[in-house]
Enzyme design. Sequence first.
Site, PDB file in Angstrom:
ATOM      1  N   TYR A 170       0.838  -1.206   0.000  1.00 36.30           N
ATOM      2  CA  TYR A 170       0.000   0.000   0.000  1.00 36.30           C
ATOM      3  C   TYR A 170       0.875   1.261   0.000  1.00 36.30           C
ATOM      4  O   TYR A 170       2.106   1.176  -0.029  1.00 36.30           O
ATOM      5  CB  TYR A 170      -0.951  -0.018   1.210  1.00 36.30           C
ATOM      6  CG  TYR A 170      -2.015  -1.092   1.100  1.00 36.30           C
ATOM      7  CD1 TYR A 170      -3.000  -1.020   0.112  1.00 36.30           C
ATOM      8  CD2 TYR A 170      -2.037  -2.189   1.954  1.00 36.30           C
ATOM      9  CE1 TYR A 170      -3.975  -2.006  -0.005  1.00 36.30           C
ATOM     10  CE2 TYR A 170      -3.005  -3.179   1.841  1.00 36.30           C
ATOM     11  CZ  TYR A 170      -3.975  -3.080   0.863  1.00 36.30           C
ATOM     12  OH  TYR A 170      -4.931  -4.061   0.742  1.00 36.30           O
ATOM     13  N   HIS A 256       0.694  -7.304  -2.247  1.00 34.66           N
ATOM     14  CA  HIS A 256      -0.429  -8.034  -2.843  1.00 34.66           C
ATOM     15  C   HIS A 256      -0.120  -8.488  -4.265  1.00 34.66           C
ATOM     16  O   HIS A 256      -0.713  -9.437  -4.749  1.00 34.66           O
ATOM     17  CB  HIS A 256      -1.700  -7.180  -2.834  1.00 34.66           C
ATOM     18  CG  HIS A 256      -2.319  -7.084  -1.465  1.00 34.66           C
ATOM     19  ND1 HIS A 256      -2.387  -8.158  -0.602  1.00 34.66           N
ATOM     20  CD2 HIS A 256      -2.886  -6.054  -0.808  1.00 34.66           C
ATOM     21  CE1 HIS A 256      -2.970  -7.787   0.522  1.00 34.66           C
ATOM     22  NE2 HIS A 256      -3.274  -6.511   0.426  1.00 34.66           N
ATOM     23  N   ARG A 259       3.947 -12.893  -6.342  1.00 35.78           N
ATOM     24  CA  ARG A 259       3.460 -14.165  -6.890  1.00 35.78           C
ATOM     25  C   ARG A 259       3.926 -15.335  -6.033  1.00 35.78           C
ATOM     26  O   ARG A 259       4.296 -16.394  -6.517  1.00 35.78           O
ATOM     27  CB  ARG A 259       3.909 -14.332  -8.353  1.00 35.78           C
ATOM     28  CG  ARG A 259       3.310 -13.345  -9.342  1.00 35.78           C
ATOM     29  CD  ARG A 259       1.826 -13.568  -9.604  1.00 35.78           C
ATOM     30  NE  ARG A 259       0.950 -12.881  -8.624  1.00 35.78           N
ATOM     31  CZ  ARG A 259      -0.373 -12.941  -8.607  1.00 35.78           C
ATOM     32  NH1 ARG A 259      -1.014 -13.675  -9.476  1.00 35.78           N
ATOM     33  NH2 ARG A 259      -1.085 -12.288  -7.724  1.00 35.78           N
ATOM     34  N   ARG A 315      -7.622 -14.222  10.583  1.00 31.24           N
ATOM     35  CA  ARG A 315      -8.647 -15.195  10.206  1.00 31.24           C
ATOM     36  C   ARG A 315      -8.975 -16.186  11.328  1.00 31.24           C
ATOM     37  O   ARG A 315     -10.147 -16.558  11.484  1.00 31.24           O
ATOM     38  CB  ARG A 315      -8.212 -15.912   8.920  1.00 31.24           C
ATOM     39  CG  ARG A 315      -8.089 -14.962   7.736  1.00 31.24           C
ATOM     40  CD  ARG A 315      -7.444 -15.643   6.532  1.00 31.24           C
ATOM     41  NE  ARG A 315      -6.095 -16.098   6.839  1.00 31.24           N
ATOM     42  CZ  ARG A 315      -5.385 -16.932   6.078  1.00 31.24           C
ATOM     43  NH1 ARG A 315      -5.909 -17.403   4.970  1.00 31.24           N
ATOM     44  NH2 ARG A 315      -4.162 -17.286   6.413  1.00 31.24           N
ATOM     45  N   GLN A 343     -11.914 -18.972   1.377  1.00 32.18           N
ATOM     46  CA  GLN A 343     -13.126 -19.060   0.568  1.00 32.18           C
ATOM     47  C   GLN A 343     -14.254 -18.149   1.021  1.00 32.18           C
ATOM     48  O   GLN A 343     -14.948 -17.577   0.193  1.00 32.18           O
ATOM     49  CB  GLN A 343     -13.612 -20.512   0.517  1.00 32.18           C
ATOM     50  CG  GLN A 343     -12.879 -21.324  -0.524  1.00 32.18           C
ATOM     51  CD  GLN A 343     -13.262 -22.792  -0.479  1.00 32.18           C
ATOM     52  OE1 GLN A 343     -12.495 -23.626  -0.030  1.00 32.18           O
ATOM     53  NE2 GLN A 343     -14.452 -23.111  -0.929  1.00 32.18           N
TER      54      GLN A 343
END
Length: 677
Positions: A170, A256, A259, A315, A343
């Site tokens: 960012y 982000h 790879r 998460r 997901q």
Amino acid sequence: MTGSPFPRLLEPLDLGWVRLRNRALMGSMHTGLEDREADYPRLAAYFAERARGGAGLIVTGGISPNVVGWLGPFSGKLSSRRELPRHRLVTEAVHAEGGHICMQILHAGRYAHHPLSVAPSAVKAPITRFRPRALSARGVERQIDAFVRAATLAREAGYDGVEVMGSEGYLINQFLVTRTNRREDEWGGAYANRMRFPIEIVRRTRAALGPDFIVIYRLSMLDLVDGGSTWPEVVELAKGIEAAGATLINTGIGWHEARIPTIATMVPRAAFAWVTEKLAPEVRVPLIATNRINDPAVAEAVLAKGGAAMVSMARPFLADADFVNKAAAGRADEINVCIACNQACLDQIFERETASCLVNPRAAREQELVYRRAAQRRRIAVVGAGPAGLAAATVLAERGHAVTLFERAGAIGGQFNMAKRVPGKEEFHATLAYFARRLDVLGVDLRLETEATPEVLAGSYEEVVLATGVSPRRPPIPGLEHPKVVSYVDVLLKDAPVGRTVAIIGAGGIGFDVAEFLTAPPGTPASLDAAVFAREWGIDRDFRNAGGLLPTPPAHGAGAREVWLLQRKETKLGEGLGKTTGWVHRLDLKKRGVRMVAGASYERIDDAGLHVTFAGRPSVIPADTVIICAGQEPLRALAAPLATLNVPTHLIGGADVAAELDAKRAIRQGAELAARL
Ligand code: NAP
Ligand code: SF4
């Protein structure tokens, strides 16, 4: 905490003016609820539940300090006093539960998905459509002011501090490296100039807010992109940030646009803790380790190594709001573990839906999906112990019903028993262990190797939930009876022999899983060993190279088999896989030499192999084995007889709709039905 297996995790952290109750930081995770004022009551309920569950410190999802710093149009922002009341809902709810909360200030820079974006230089990001406008020197000052103002307003809103988002590619990260900062003024050129932007933000924030306000700086310790920061630059920045007045330094891993997977399920647990540890001797400010820490034992081990004073888990707190309380109460085996599938959280955010959690459909829906005590205890049979049946049985039992769970196989888990065998999907074991424990704790009457007949069900149960799952589809291809043809179930569950040349018919999630399974290199899977993982993905753990990348191309699979992965659609293979993980699977298989074919038309299977036409040309893939991964059909043979016997019956999961069934839908449907019955 003496006597606990997690004494370091549960030890309070005294910051001088405030004492955090333990070392578990609920890391920043965008849920989508930050973006609309109307959703703040939901956001407050979501955070309150995590504070009640014992999180030591919570960091909100990214809140922009101004309009140009928005992630997307009208995303969460704090730049005016008008926006304070919604934030107060959040801080008051968390404080009422005895928790502490910081607001993350995130300026997207060139990662913005809107045309107003700004950056140090007008260099477009490969992952967005918009070219940013280069900031003028006054513009740079305005962005710093915006950070300080957001922090000042955050304090007015009742936050205990802020996290300055300096990583993940960012705006702040964009100032630090020449790949995105081509400026020649006092904000570009030499590293001392490029790092001035974050240092000024922290310095002026501290000056404006005084000593008793938490300022976390999220520092990109490992960029994982070409032209990323070198190790000496990371150290210099950390020292500068410490001197500027940060309270804590959090770890950022990977831009982000990198790879290399950094948080997906194939990343080993705590795979990046080494970088935080490497920084520890250089600074005195407490460090926070992060990425793929999803269980209290892993968190404890990271803290025991001494590099980090806290661990960040984002998460895992979606998966289980009570993570810390369960760890503290000696019930760690009851924690619903985040399997890092992305997901229901990140992938849903990319689809512009509110995040939730695959293993915990209540996440971010705390007010909507409530498991209330049942007014009347009823006898309920659940048939099938796959993800849908397990979710239904456990929620029904939690609500006080008497539940019997029938399973024809010798173990619970259904399709999860296949997934867990795929290298890189070992986390599915944790979900099965969680459900097994939960069934036990809740006293569900589990009957394995038991066929539920209509007669048994009709006689003894007031309601029946059919979660009987799916059977593999057998597409009408001539030669399907040939002995070289097997289904994915034969391969993944029954260890059917597979030859050297393989054609996989169907390239959905399961076709990809089978290709991964068949091409995995021998030895310990990369997902279980951080050193193997780093080698496979080209990560330089000695940090001799900029960005932490190895100069030579990463070595992937051994290529002992020739594998063809086919689909009829003309679209790119794996398009239906998750946005945040599909690219990893595609890249992995490509590196292992798997041949991916779209637009295939299957003619027949015989001794010569699979006869197929693509791009108008007939050809033969000389397959020794043809594996059918062509989707599923519902299995619901019990539905009709139960209807005849007038037994109230509910269909869930694959037994309801097999098309595009995934564990997310199965678990959610099971839990939602169980919350109603
Ligand atoms: P799926 O995603 O529906 O894929 C089925 C594949 O079979 C498609 O590639 C389809 O492509 C092909 N197909 C369908 N009908 C066919 C026919 N009559 N003849 C030949 N080919 C046919 O199903 P799945 O791979 O079995 O996965 C089941 C569910 O589990 C999916 O929802 C999937 O998302 C989920 N899952 C997810 C993951 C994950 O990593 N996220 C992993 C495993 C499973 P064409 O029609 O183009 O040929
Ligand atoms: Fe973890 Fe998957 Fe839940 Fe996201 S959806 S929190 S990755 S288990």
